[in-house]
Design a protein around this motif. Structure first.
Motif, PDB file in Angstrom:
ATOM      1  N   ILE A  54       0.840  -1.204   0.000  1.00  0.00           N
ATOM      2  CA  ILE A  54       0.000   0.000   0.000  1.00  0.00           C
ATOM      3  C   ILE A  54       0.872   1.249   0.000  1.00  0.00           C
ATOM      4  CG2 ILE A  54      -1.835   1.247   1.189  1.00  0.00           C
ATOM      5  CD1 ILE A  54      -2.692  -1.432   2.431  1.00  0.00           C
ATOM      6  N   ASP A  55       1.910   1.234   0.802  1.00  0.00           N
ATOM      7  CA  ASP A  55       2.808   2.394   0.859  1.00  0.00           C
ATOM      8  C   ASP A  55       3.560   2.576  -0.453  1.00  0.00           C
ATOM      9  OD1 ASP A  55       2.005   3.034   3.412  1.00  0.00           O
ATOM     10  OD2 ASP A  55       3.616   1.899   4.388  1.00  0.00           O
ATOM     11  N   ARG A  56       3.860   1.482  -1.140  1.00  0.00           N
ATOM     12  CA  ARG A  56       4.504   1.587  -2.458  1.00  0.00           C
ATOM     13  C   ARG A  56       3.590   2.340  -3.427  1.00  0.00           C
ATOM     14  NH1 ARG A  56       8.446  -2.875  -3.515  1.00  0.00           N
ATOM     15  NH2 ARG A  56       7.858  -2.685  -5.708  1.00  0.00           N
ATOM     16  N   LEU A  57       2.292   2.035  -3.368  1.00  0.00           N
ATOM     17  CA  LEU A  57       1.335   2.721  -4.234  1.00  0.00           C
ATOM     18  C   LEU A  57       1.255   4.205  -3.887  1.00  0.00           C
ATOM     19  CD1 LEU A  57      -0.851   2.687  -6.420  1.00  0.00           C
ATOM     20  CD2 LEU A  57      -2.500   1.981  -4.667  1.00  0.00           C
ATOM     21  N   ALA A  58       1.223   4.510  -2.592  1.00  0.00           N
ATOM     22  CA  ALA A  58       1.183   5.914  -2.172  1.00  0.00           C
ATOM     23  C   ALA A  58       2.410   6.667  -2.679  1.00  0.00           C
ATOM     24  CB  ALA A  58       1.078   5.994  -0.656  1.00  0.00           C
ATOM     25  N   LYS A  59       3.565   6.024  -2.619  1.00  0.00           N
ATOM     26  CA  LYS A  59       4.801   6.666  -3.083  1.00  0.00           C
ATOM     27  C   LYS A  59       4.736   6.934  -4.581  1.00  0.00           C
ATOM     28  CE  LYS A  59       9.821   6.025  -3.216  1.00  0.00           C
ATOM     29  NZ  LYS A  59      10.949   5.117  -2.882  1.00  0.00           N
ATOM     30  N   GLU A  60       4.263   5.972  -5.352  1.00  0.00           N
ATOM     31  CA  GLU A  60       4.167   6.152  -6.801  1.00  0.00           C
ATOM     32  C   GLU A  60       3.168   7.252  -7.162  1.00  0.00           C
ATOM     33  OE1 GLU A  60       5.805   4.651  -9.372  1.00  0.00           O
ATOM     34  OE2 GLU A  60       7.108   3.556  -7.988  1.00  0.00           O
ATOM     35  N   ARG A  61       2.091   7.347  -6.399  1.00  0.00           N
ATOM     36  CA  ARG A  61       1.075   8.377  -6.663  1.00  0.00           C
ATOM     37  C   ARG A  61       1.534   9.758  -6.201  1.00  0.00           C
ATOM     38  NH1 ARG A  61      -4.930   5.867  -5.138  1.00  0.00           N
ATOM     39  NH2 ARG A  61      -5.046   4.464  -6.947  1.00  0.00           N
ATOM     40  N   GLY A  62       2.425   9.749  -5.243  1.00  0.00           N
ATOM     41  CA  GLY A  62       2.805  11.021  -4.651  1.00  0.00           C
ATOM     42  C   GLY A  62       1.736  11.563  -3.737  1.00  0.00           C
ATOM     43  N   ALA A  63       0.878  10.696  -3.246  1.00  0.00           N
ATOM     44  CA  ALA A  63      -0.213  11.092  -2.353  1.00  0.00           C
ATOM     45  C   ALA A  63      -0.639   9.874  -1.561  1.00  0.00           C
ATOM     46  CB  ALA A  63      -1.393  11.648  -3.145  1.00  0.00           C
ATOM     47  N   ASP A  64      -1.240  10.101  -0.414  1.00  0.00           N
ATOM     48  CA  ASP A  64      -1.662   8.997   0.429  1.00  0.00           C
ATOM     49  C   ASP A  64      -2.787   8.205  -0.236  1.00  0.00           C
ATOM     50  OD1 ASP A  64      -1.784   7.299   2.600  1.00  0.00           O
ATOM     51  OD2 ASP A  64      -3.212   8.572   3.694  1.00  0.00           O
ATOM     52  N   VAL A  65      -2.814   6.930   0.026  1.00  0.00           N
ATOM     53  CA  VAL A  65      -3.911   6.066  -0.392  1.00  0.00           C
ATOM     54  C   VAL A  65      -4.812   5.881   0.820  1.00  0.00           C
ATOM     55  CG1 VAL A  65      -4.547   3.798  -1.279  1.00  0.00           C
ATOM     56  CG2 VAL A  65      -2.434   4.895  -2.058  1.00  0.00           C
ATOM     57  N   LEU A  66      -6.094   6.192   0.671  1.00  0.00           N
ATOM     58  CA  LEU A  66      -7.015   6.175   1.811  1.00  0.00           C
ATOM     59  C   LEU A  66      -7.432   4.756   2.150  1.00  0.00           C
ATOM     60  CD1 LEU A  66      -9.256   9.222   0.829  1.00  0.00           C
ATOM     61  CD2 LEU A  66      -7.139   9.190   2.173  1.00  0.00           C
ATOM     62  N   MET A  67      -6.453   3.980   2.576  1.00  0.00           N
ATOM     63  CA  MET A  67      -6.645   2.552   2.805  1.00  0.00           C
ATOM     64  C   MET A  67      -6.196   2.212   4.220  1.00  0.00           C
ATOM     65  SD  MET A  67      -5.433  -0.185  -0.074  1.00  0.00           S
ATOM     66  CE  MET A  67      -6.540  -1.446  -0.645  1.00  0.00           C
ATOM     67  N   ASP A  68      -7.044   1.541   4.946  1.00  0.00           N
ATOM     68  CA  ASP A  68      -6.709   1.121   6.306  1.00  0.00           C
ATOM     69  C   ASP A  68      -5.513   0.158   6.276  1.00  0.00           C
ATOM     70  OD1 ASP A  68      -7.956   0.703   9.253  1.00  0.00           O
ATOM     71  OD2 ASP A  68      -7.190  -1.199   8.473  1.00  0.00           O
ATOM     72  N   ARG A  69      -4.594   0.312   7.229  1.00  0.00           N
ATOM     73  CA  ARG A  69      -3.407  -0.555   7.272  1.00  0.00           C
ATOM     74  C   ARG A  69      -3.393  -1.487   8.476  1.00  0.00           C
ATOM     75  NH1 ARG A  69      -2.753   3.985   3.719  1.00  0.00           N
ATOM     76  NH2 ARG A  69      -0.640   4.063   2.838  1.00  0.00           N
ATOM     77  N   SER A  70      -4.436  -1.524   9.265  1.00  0.00           N
ATOM     78  CA  SER A  70      -4.425  -2.312  10.510  1.00  0.00           C
ATOM     79  C   SER A  70      -4.492  -3.803  10.220  1.00  0.00           C
ATOM     80  CB  SER A  70      -5.613  -1.908  11.391  1.00  0.00           C
ATOM     81  OG  SER A  70      -6.832  -2.232  10.751  1.00  0.00           O
ATOM     82  N   SER A  71      -4.041  -4.604  11.190  1.00  0.00           N
ATOM     83  CA  SER A  71      -4.125  -6.056  11.096  1.00  0.00           C
ATOM     84  C   SER A  71      -4.333  -6.615  12.498  1.00  0.00           C
ATOM     85  CB  SER A  71      -2.858  -6.642  10.470  1.00  0.00           C
ATOM     86  OG  SER A  71      -1.728  -6.355  11.277  1.00  0.00           O
TER      87      SER A  71
END
Length: 929
Positions: A698-715
């Protein structure tokens, strides 16, 4: 005694305002009101003890006429008039008028005539043409067997009465069986348990058809024990099954059969199995349901060391409805052509030979029941120069027309309609023509009415739309590397090509406002249902296989995301877990879920080695990467069991919790299988080998977009166990998870489709097997517990089109829990999907619903899906123009208008809502499931 004019004198043409009436034998005849008058008159005479020669008083004559006229007036309001309904109304009218004695006489009159009919119908015609006496006791026993154990609300008596009432002298054997089944299924909307009764009656037909002798469902174990070897021997001799099936220890497998599991089927499921899945020999079904499950299990065990033990393990999972393989596997396992894969993804090259080779491959792949996804982005656009001739290209559209016609011509081996989806990236110069492919207007030579289409959208386009920027369209032969780049690298190359276009270095391009193109995309989606909205960058950035290729497109149902190239046709093998079957005491049963997944992943992996590959490119890709797609079904049913609404935080949390557990156990199972069989050949260099799981990307996607991805990261689970197993043994499969639509297989096992919300609480489902009344069983159980399930409630459900929101006598908590798909705000569906997507290495087939769509709402909904990190979406569903049949209801007696009347003009002839079986509600995607 004074005598009033007779009925026939004052009403010389009582049928003048009426049409026709359906008799008990199915014949339609002109309505005759005189018959009603004569029947009522006979009842009055019998009650008053008057002979036919004795005159009736004026008062009695007037009463007879009034009763007859009331029945005729009622009859005039009916769309589907039949003799039994008319006679029921006569009884009601007499009782309502207080003429109880006359009513009793009429009932006696009806019964006497029914007995006479039964006496006349005591003979029937056998299949060989001979005649025999109908054994009504045996008929009654069969119906009682079917209704046994289904609860006090499922009674055999009304089914017996209706079945016998429909028979006639000379009826055939098959018609007798159908009369019993139809009598049971006609009561499903009154009591859902009759669906099981109808299924059991169909089982009796099936047992008799397969074995050649009349059979009862109570004898299931005996039938299976005696018929097991006969079936496999006969099927092999008829060249319907692989001869290797006879090399199993058939005695041990026969002993593992559980005939009583046939009783799990609902009518829709068994009828679907009967019509389309069970093996036939010259038009006769020779395969029984438990033999079907065992045949699939054996077919998937052919390369196992301990074949019998594995076959029994697989059979147990399938026959208990815990897991179901996808339709191609169910069709073909154990046969001479074991094409077991569900989905094929191809990339079409930019040359004439390659284009037609791809269309040929489509035909071969479709023949053996595969659903197709084609990437057409690499084909040059309209107006581009043809290198070999110096002429101008006609672009992608004419070739798509040929591909569409091919899908129709090659209809999956004659079993069902062929299906293909074409993908085109948003920067392609032909994109605006692509948006029009499914329209019913315009040049029909540039329309593909039988092909699905999907937009393959890079993140940069969405960002340009949000910023109100410009968008440039290119022909791929001028920008060849855009097809194979994504993320930040795509943005860099795309902006460089825009600079070259501005500098005159690229002649063929078009610049449009990004928002205008986006609006056209949404307008086409709303108008035609296509092209679907799918996202290129999250599909690639989060792909575990980015070291060996690019994901250029998805499949027919938008859940499969695998690399494709001219050398490799991506293949995926699907199956789905029944989530409802993995709840115990109101919670997810992790032990059962892990056991199911461990076996299921093994079954899916076995497909890869057993599979028949129609093209060498498909075999190459599948053996190199070994992807499988484990999915889920019954999500909505599980929510009902948990007492949660889809539109709730509890549903979002359960989506997260359940998908995390499935992901955990699936990745662990693939790693354990790698320890036994070895990792897949291209494992080294994958994200798996780098210690990267889907949640880590998920963080890789945010980095490529240059913006946060509004996706929960909890487990919630301890993932060190899975990470350690993968580090030690690798992965057997490059990809493991994908949520497919499960349209047909969920019908077979009787659960809600995939991750779909309930369509309606009461509707008629239409598919290739016929029309089936669908009632929300969980709702009925809750309403029964509250004492609210009655005829008025059923009428209310019809009137309000399967919705509870305006039925005020239902408690608010129940109304909220049973919100239907169009009553759930789309953000709940998207949030649940986002929680799942963080755990999934491929995608999910996600339908989105909107009650009253507008451009603004569509824009916000799809932007939310993108911002929440979804990789793909599927159909956009809007409210249908037709609703549940309401012709038997008095809609004027209710003070509240239902939503279907508020949202559209009321039709004078409102039809039954018919929902196609394939995919969830659409007509294409059953190729996957």
């Amino acid at each position: 005694m004074a005598v009033s004019p007779t009925f026939s004198e004052t009403n010389s043409s009582p049928e003048s305002t009426l049409g026709s009436v359906r008799k008990r034998n199915g014949v339609v005849a002109a309505f005759d009101g005189v018959r009603i008058h004569k029947a009522i008159e006979k009842a009055f005479r019998a009650e008053k003890r008057l002979t036919p020669d004795e005159m009736l008083s004026v008062d009695l004559t007037n009463a007879i006429d009034a009763h007859a006229n009331a029945v005729i007036a009622w009859s005039a309001a009916q769309d589907d008039l039949n003799v039994e309904a008319i006679q029921d109304e006569v009884e009601r009218v007499l009782m309502a008028a207080g003429a109880h004695g006359v009513a009793r006489r009429y009932i006696l009159y009806r019964e006497q005539h029914a007995e006479k009919r039964r006496a006349r119908a005591l003979w029937y015609r056998r299949a060989d043409g001979s005649e025999a006496v109908l054994d009504t006791d045996a008929l009654r026993a069969s119906i009682e067997d079917a209704c046994a154990g289904l609860g006090p609300d499922v009674s055999a008596e009304p089914v017996v009465k209706e079945a016998l009432g429909s028979l006639y002298a000379g009826v055939t054997e098959s018609e007798i069986a159908q009369s019993m089944i139809l009598a049971a299924r006609s009561r499903v909307e009154i009591e859902p348990g009759y669906s099981s009764a109808a299924a059991r009656l169909l089982l009796g037909v099936l047992y008799g058809e397969a074995t050649g002798t009349p059979s009862r469902i109570v004898d299931a174990d005996r039938i299976y024990a005696s018929y097991f070897k006969t079936y496999f021997t006969q099927a092999v001799e008829a060249k319907l099954l692989n001869p290797e099936m006879l090399t199993f220890d058939l005695d041990s497998l026969a002993a593992a059969i559980h005939g009583e599991r046939d009783l799990q089927f609902q009518f829709l499921g068994l009828q679907t199995l009967y019509d389309r899945y069970l093996i036939q020999d010259k038009g006769r079904r020779i395969e029984l349901p438990q033999l079907f499950w065992m045949r699939v299990a054996m077919g998937l065990s052919l390369r196992e060391d301990d074949r019998e033990a594995r076959a029994i393990e697989f059979y147990t999972l399938l026959s208990q409805f815990h897991f179901t393989s996808a339709t191609p596997t169910l069709f073909n396992a154990g046969t001479l052509h074991s094409q077991l894969s569900s989905c094929y993804l191809t990339t079409v090259p930019d040359d004439l030979g390659g284009i037609f080779s791809s269309i040929r491959d489509n035909a071969l792949l479709s023949k053996w029941a595969g659903g197709l996804g084609n990437d057409w982005t690499g084909v040059r656009a309209l107006g581009a120069e043809i290198t070999g001739t110096g002429g101008k290209s006609q672009g992608v559209i004419p070739f798509l027309k040929v591909a569409s016609d091919t899908a129709v011509a090659v209809n999956q081996g004659g079993k069902r309609k062929g299906a293909v989806c074409a993908y085109l990236e948003t920067w392609h110069l032909d994109i605006e023509h692509f948006l029009d492919l499914r329209k019913n207007t315009g040049d029909d030579r540039r329309r593909t009415h039988d092909m699905n289409t999907a937009n393959w959208i890079p993140d940069l386009f969405m960002q340009r739309v949000a910023a109100g920027g410009q968008w440039t369209l290119f022909s791929p032969n001028d920008v060849p590397d855009l097809h194979d780049t994504y993320g930040a690298a795509f943005e860099a190359r795309y902006t460089e090509y825009e600079r070259q276009a501005d500098a005159g270095q690229i002649a063929l391009f078009k610049r449009v406002p990004a928002l205008d193109l986006w609006r056209k995309m949404l307008a086409a989606l709303f108008e035609t249902g296509h092209p679907w909205i799918t996202f290129k960058d999250p599909s690639n950035v989060r792909s575990p296989q980015q070291h060996v290729g690019v994901v250029h497109n998805s499949n027919l149902c938008t859940e499969i995301l695998l690399n494709t190239s001219e050398e490799e046709t991506a293949v995926c093998n699907l199956g789905s877990i029944n989530l409802q079957a993995h709840l115990t005491d109101g919670a997810l049963d992790h032990a059962r879920l892990q056991a199911t997944i461990q076996t299921a992943v093994r079954m899916l992996d076995n497909v890869i080695d057993i599979n028949y590959y129609p093209t060498p490119q498909a075999k190459t890709a599948n053996l190199r990467h070994r992807p499988v797609g484990l999915g889920v079904m019954g999500f909505q049913d599980a929510l009902y069991t948990l007492g949660s609404s889809y539109a709730s935080d509890a549903a979002v949390q359960f989506a997260d919790e359940s998908m995390e557990a499935i992901s955990y156990y699936a990745f662990l199972a693939s790693s354990q299988l790698a320890a036994e069989r070895g990792a897949y050949p291209t494992y080294q260099g994958s994200l798996w080998s780098q210690g990267q799981l889907p949640i880590d990307t998920i963080d890789r996607l945010a980095k490529e977009r240059g913006a946060d991805v509004l996706m929960d990261r909890s487990s919630t689970l301890d993932w060190t166990v899975v990470r350690s197993a993968i580090q030690q043994s690798g992965m057997r499969n490059s990809n493991v998870l994908a949520i497919a639509p499960t349209a047909t297989i969920s019908n077979i096992v009787g659960v809600s489709q995939s991750i779909e919300p309930t369509y309606k609480n009461l509707y008629v489902k239409s598919n290739l097997s016929g029309e089936f009344t669908q009632v929300n069983t969980a709702l009925v159980q809750d309403l029964k517990a509250l004492g609210l399930w009655d005829a008025e409630m059923r009428d209310d459900l019809k009137y309000f089109d399967g919705s509870l929101l305006e039925i005020e006598r239902i408690p608010q908590e129940i109304r909220d829990r049973y919100r239907t798909a169009f009553e759930i705000d789309a953000h709940w569906i998207i949030e649940c999907a986002s929680r799942r997507q963080k755990w999934i290495d491929m995608g999910q087939s996600l339908n989105l619903y909107m009650d009253q769509p507008s451009g603004k709402k569509l824009h916000e909904m799809y932007f939310l899906a993108w911002a929440k990190g979804l990789k793909t979406t599927y159909y956009l569903r809007t409210v249908a123009a037709t609703q549940v049949e309401k012709s038997t209801l008095d809609i004027n007696r209710r003070s509240i208008q239902p939503r279907w009347m508020k949202n559209q003009s009321a039709s004078a002839d409102i039809q039954v809502e018919r929902v196609a079986e394939t995919c969830t509600l659409g007509a294409e995607c059953e190729a996957c499931q």
